[in-house]
Design a protein around this motif. Structure first.
Motif, PDB file in Angstrom:
ATOM      1  N   LEU A 236       0.841  -1.269  -0.055  1.00 19.84           N
ATOM      2  CA  LEU A 236      -0.189  -0.070  -0.091  1.00 19.84           C
ATOM      3  C   LEU A 236       0.862   1.155  -0.008  1.00 19.84           C
ATOM      4  CD1 LEU A 236      -2.602  -0.988   2.580  1.00 19.84           C
ATOM      5  CD2 LEU A 236      -2.867  -1.269   0.042  1.00 19.84           C
ATOM      6  N   GLY A 237       2.202   1.023  -0.034  1.00 18.89           N
ATOM      7  CA  GLY A 237       3.053   2.448  -0.131  1.00 18.89           C
ATOM      8  C   GLY A 237       3.381   2.741   1.253  1.00 18.89           C
ATOM      9  N   VAL A 238       3.196   2.032   2.249  1.00 13.79           N
ATOM     10  CA  VAL A 238       3.585   2.483   3.597  1.00 13.79           C
ATOM     11  C   VAL A 238       4.573   1.672   3.928  1.00 13.79           C
ATOM     12  CG1 VAL A 238       2.867   2.690   6.047  1.00 13.79           C
ATOM     13  CG2 VAL A 238       1.224   2.964   4.318  1.00 13.79           C
ATOM     14  N   HIS A 239       5.963   2.290   4.728  1.00 11.68           N
ATOM     15  CA  HIS A 239       7.065   1.522   5.041  1.00 11.68           C
ATOM     16  C   HIS A 239       6.711   0.677   6.223  1.00 11.68           C
ATOM     17  CE1 HIS A 239      11.143   0.781   5.895  1.00 11.68           C
ATOM     18  NE2 HIS A 239      11.735   1.583   4.974  1.00 11.68           N
ATOM     19  N   GLY A 240       6.432  -0.618   5.854  1.00 13.13           N
ATOM     20  CA  GLY A 240       6.006  -1.624   6.743  1.00 13.13           C
ATOM     21  C   GLY A 240       7.214  -2.053   7.817  1.00 13.13           C
ATOM     22  N   ALA A 241       8.375  -2.290   7.405  1.00 13.29           N
ATOM     23  CA  ALA A 241       9.451  -2.498   8.195  1.00 13.29           C
ATOM     24  C   ALA A 241       9.633  -1.567   9.315  1.00 13.29           C
ATOM     25  CB  ALA A 241      10.711  -2.413   7.536  1.00 13.29           C
ATOM     26  N   ASN A 242       9.303  -0.219   8.855  1.00 15.22           N
ATOM     27  CA  ASN A 242       9.615   1.057  10.176  1.00 15.22           C
ATOM     28  C   ASN A 242       8.583   0.655  11.228  1.00 15.22           C
ATOM     29  OD1 ASN A 242      11.969   1.926   9.112  1.00 15.22           O
ATOM     30  ND2 ASN A 242      11.214   3.698   8.210  1.00 15.22           N
ATOM     31  N   ILE A 243       7.231   0.603  10.622  1.00 11.78           N
ATOM     32  CA  ILE A 243       6.085   0.358  11.706  1.00 11.78           C
ATOM     33  C   ILE A 243       6.205  -0.803  12.470  1.00 11.78           C
ATOM     34  CG2 ILE A 243       3.524   0.072  11.842  1.00 11.78           C
ATOM     35  CD1 ILE A 243       3.443   1.754   9.301  1.00 11.78           C
ATOM     36  N   ILE A 244       6.786  -1.671  12.110  1.00 11.88           N
ATOM     37  CA  ILE A 244       6.781  -2.970  12.816  1.00 11.88           C
ATOM     38  C   ILE A 244       8.048  -3.159  13.688  1.00 11.88           C
ATOM     39  CG2 ILE A 244       7.817  -4.949  11.462  1.00 11.88           C
ATOM     40  CD1 ILE A 244       5.446  -6.674  12.318  1.00 11.88           C
ATOM     41  N   GLU A 245       9.378  -2.347  13.365  1.00 12.22           N
ATOM     42  CA  GLU A 245      10.406  -2.608  14.063  1.00 12.22           C
ATOM     43  C   GLU A 245      10.233  -2.209  15.367  1.00 12.22           C
ATOM     44  OE1 GLU A 245      14.487  -2.957  13.860  1.00 12.22           O
ATOM     45  OE2 GLU A 245      12.919  -3.406  12.525  1.00 12.22           O
ATOM     46  N   PRO A 246       9.538  -1.216  15.911  1.00 12.93           N
ATOM     47  CA  PRO A 246       9.697  -1.198  17.655  1.00 12.93           C
ATOM     48  C   PRO A 246       9.094  -2.442  18.240  1.00 12.93           C
ATOM     49  CG  PRO A 246       8.721   0.701  16.507  1.00 12.93           C
ATOM     50  CD  PRO A 246       8.910  -0.229  15.470  1.00 12.93           C
ATOM     51  N   PHE A 247       8.240  -3.181  17.736  1.00 12.36           N
ATOM     52  CA  PHE A 247       7.726  -4.363  18.229  1.00 12.36           C
ATOM     53  C   PHE A 247       8.772  -5.353  17.981  1.00 12.36           C
ATOM     54  CE2 PHE A 247       5.508  -8.469  17.858  1.00 12.36           C
ATOM     55  CZ  PHE A 247       4.755  -8.436  18.978  1.00 12.36           C
ATOM     56  N   MET A 248       9.338  -5.707  16.895  1.00 10.28           N
ATOM     57  CA  MET A 248      10.246  -6.683  16.644  1.00 10.28           C
ATOM     58  C   MET A 248      11.623  -6.340  17.519  1.00 10.28           C
ATOM     59  SD  MET A 248       9.593  -8.900  14.202  1.00 10.28           S
ATOM     60  CE  MET A 248      11.080  -9.300  13.812  1.00 10.28           C
ATOM     61  N   GLN A 249      11.920  -5.264  17.919  1.00  7.28           N
ATOM     62  CA  GLN A 249      13.157  -5.027  18.628  1.00  7.28           C
ATOM     63  C   GLN A 249      12.723  -5.393  19.970  1.00  7.28           C
ATOM     64  OE1 GLN A 249      16.071  -4.674  17.990  1.00  7.28           O
ATOM     65  NE2 GLN A 249      16.370  -3.871  16.064  1.00  7.28           N
ATOM     66  N   SER A 250      11.492  -5.101  20.555  1.00  3.60           N
ATOM     67  CA  SER A 250      11.131  -5.275  21.968  1.00  3.60           C
ATOM     68  C   SER A 250      11.120  -6.940  22.251  1.00  3.60           C
ATOM     69  CB  SER A 250       9.659  -4.794  22.092  1.00  3.60           C
ATOM     70  OG  SER A 250       8.785  -5.405  21.606  1.00  3.60           O
ATOM     71  N   ILE A 251      10.847  -7.805  21.120  1.00  2.00           N
ATOM     72  CA  ILE A 251      11.025  -9.134  21.527  1.00  2.00           C
ATOM     73  C   ILE A 251      12.187  -9.910  20.918  1.00  2.00           C
ATOM     74  CG2 ILE A 251       8.376  -9.465  21.159  1.00  2.00           C
ATOM     75  CD1 ILE A 251       9.152 -10.997  18.264  1.00  2.00           C
ATOM     76  N   ASN A 252      12.899  -8.898  20.196  1.00  2.00           N
ATOM     77  CA  ASN A 252      14.413  -9.412  19.700  1.00  2.00           C
ATOM     78  C   ASN A 252      15.388  -9.607  20.571  1.00  2.00           C
ATOM     79  OD1 ASN A 252      16.439  -9.790  17.589  1.00  2.00           O
ATOM     80  ND2 ASN A 252      17.140  -7.922  17.742  1.00  2.00           N
ATOM     81  N   LEU A 253      15.680  -8.633  21.464  1.00  2.00           N
ATOM     82  CA  LEU A 253      16.731  -8.551  22.427  1.00  2.00           C
ATOM     83  C   LEU A 253      16.769  -9.538  23.451  1.00  2.00           C
ATOM     84  CD1 LEU A 253      17.636  -4.789  22.304  1.00  2.00           C
ATOM     85  CD2 LEU A 253      18.816  -6.586  20.943  1.00  2.00           C
ATOM     86  N   PRO A 254      15.498  -9.684  24.310  1.00  2.00           N
ATOM     87  CA  PRO A 254      15.281 -10.664  25.166  1.00  2.00           C
ATOM     88  C   PRO A 254      15.613 -11.892  24.766  1.00  2.00           C
ATOM     89  CG  PRO A 254      13.698  -9.009  25.363  1.00  2.00           C
ATOM     90  CD  PRO A 254      14.379  -8.694  24.154  1.00  2.00           C
ATOM     91  N   ALA A 255      15.020 -12.264  23.306  1.00  2.00           N
ATOM     92  CA  ALA A 255      15.160 -13.641  22.800  1.00  2.00           C
ATOM     93  C   ALA A 255      16.583 -13.940  22.301  1.00  2.00           C
ATOM     94  CB  ALA A 255      14.282 -13.764  21.538  1.00  2.00           C
ATOM     95  N   ILE A 256      17.426 -13.000  22.024  1.00  2.95           N
ATOM     96  CA  ILE A 256      18.646 -13.388  21.701  1.00  2.95           C
ATOM     97  C   ILE A 256      19.399 -13.575  22.758  1.00  2.95           C
ATOM     98  CG2 ILE A 256      20.898 -12.159  20.703  1.00  2.95           C
ATOM     99  CD1 ILE A 256      19.210 -10.686  18.656  1.00  2.95           C
TER     100      ILE A 256
END
Length: 442
Positions: A236-256
């Protein structure tokens, strides 16, 4: 459907993507990205499962010496992530309000420390590492909101005379807002500890909220959702990666971090879903596994001038997982043919990669290479195993096969459009010729 989504959904998604608190979280994580990469690379140095490599290091140094070196790096990176995020998120949020970001970051860090558990050696428990990450994020946002509102009150401003250095003037301007903000959070901590008999708030929050949440996001359904959202928004022309990045990072670092701790203890890494997992197996070439689309273009679209030209221009950035030239050049955005494989491919790949990891065919992703690391190499580094590279290669072949029939359809449509354009041009020429003949007769 596209018109409806463009008119109704895209404005909402754009507002979410530009929401200042989400942007502050995203930018806060981006600020510390070099440290997270360094911390996971230190784990790779300590635990790379190659006997020749391990024996070589043992011959140079004592085993305890070089593993301690990696442990020291981990302590200086993952060991203080919550403290760093308490500062960086607050800093970016305050800057979005045109307030003193440095003061906001310091006040946020101090406010977060009021919730820490202290022992004889200083902070203890989960306060400094990824265990306190969620509370650090919450306090960073709340303390900065309080500080920014208090800093805008002229009654709380201590003005210094002219000639005082700017740094001193800023510190005094933030003095009363800092006292009120930190005192408020210290009061909240005191009430919780004394009233509810919870001495370790960070540890209790981790056990009650953060750990169960991490378990919920470590499922196949969650992985499918995380694969679907950015690609759907991109169409749809919206930068999807930027929108979901905060959520991805919040689960990313504890998981790593949890995976690192498990591997160091000789156990199986518990978390499959994290950012290295997506970078290595799903986002090859960028969102939508578009490196496979570039390969498919070179296979069957060399006669399609538009696609061939865009494919050549997008190949170099695509190797390093940058796909904006491809998304807007073909385009994939609002393209009724290519949006289907663009969304479908990541969902198929995430399914295969998830169960291949769950069933033990491939180790869990525990290392966070830079997101620009080329495909296949990324798979090897993220899992510290040749099996990760093989899985990346297999998924790339599958992705190419998914894109090929849709690309063939796009080629046929392009040829039909060219024929229609040629027929229309021929009819126009014939009509002009008839008009000229009529003029000659007159």
């Amino acid at each position: 459907m596209f018109r409806f989504l463009e008119e109704k959904f895209v404005p909402v998604a754009a507002r979410v993507g530009n929401q200042r608190h989400l942007v502050a979280i995203r930018d806060g994580f981006i600020t510390i990205m070099p440290l997270t990469i360094l911390g996971t690379l230190a784990l790779l140095v300590n635990n790379l499962p190659i006997k020749f490599y391990q024996n070589g290091l043992d011959a140079i140094w004592k085993h305890e010496t070089w593993t301690q070196w990696g442990g020291n790096i981990w302590g200086a990176t993952f060991g203080i992530l919550s403290l760093l995020l308490a500062f960086t998120i607050a800093y970016n949020l305050a800057k979005s309000y045109d307030k003193d970001g440095l003061s906001a970051g310091v006040i946020s860090l101090s406010s977060y420390m009021t919730f820490g558990t202290f022992g004889e050696g200083g902070l203890t428990g989960l306060t400094t590492g990824t265990g306190g990450l969620f509370i650090a994020m919450i306090i960073a946002l709340l303390s900065t909101e309080v500080f920014c509102r208090l800093a805008g009150n002229p009654k709380l401003l201590i003005k210094m005379p002219n000639g005082v250095p700017p740094a001193v003037s800023k510190s005094f301007a933030a003095l009363l807002p800092a006292i009120i903000t930190i005192g408020l959070f210290a009061l909240v901590r005191t009430i919780i500890s004394a009233g509810f008999d919870i001495p370790d708030i960070v540890g209790s929050f981790y056990s009650a909220i953060q750990e169960p949440f991490m378990g919920l996001t470590n499922t196949w359904v969650a992985a499918l959702v995380l694969a679907f959202i950015p690609t759907f928004l991109w169409t749809l022309g919206v930068h999807g990666a930027n929108i979901i990045e905060p959520f991805m990072q919040s689960i990313n670092l504890p998981a790593i971090d949890a995976n690192m701790q498990a591997i160091s203890a000789g156990e199986v890494a518990p978390y499959i879903v994290n950012k290295p997992f997506f970078d290595a197996f799903i986002n090859m070439g960028g969102s939508g596994t578009t490196i496979a689309l570039i390969i498919a273009i070179f296979i069957i679209s060399r006669k399609n001038k538009q696609y061939n030209t865009v494919g050549k221009l997008s190949a170099a950035p695509g190797i390093f997982n940058i796909n904006e030239p491809l998304l807007f050049g073909l385009p994939i955005v609002l393209n009724p043919v290519l949006f289907v494989p663009f969304i479908l491919t990541p969902m198929i790949n995430v399914t295969i990669a998830f169960f291949a990891t769950k069933w033990g065919f491939v180790p869990a992703a525990t290392v966070a290479p830079p997101w620009t690391t080329p495909p296949i190499i990324n798979g090897f580094l993220a899992t510290a195993s040749w099996r990760g590279a093989v899985l990346s290669f297999v998924l790339l072949i599958i992705a190419v096969c998914i894109y090929l029939p849709f690309l063939s359809m796009a080629n046929r449509m392009a040829k039909q459009n060219e024929l229609k354009a040629a027929e229309s041009a021929s009819q126009n020429e014939q009509h002009v010729s008839e008009l000229e003949n009529q003029k000659v007769e007159v």
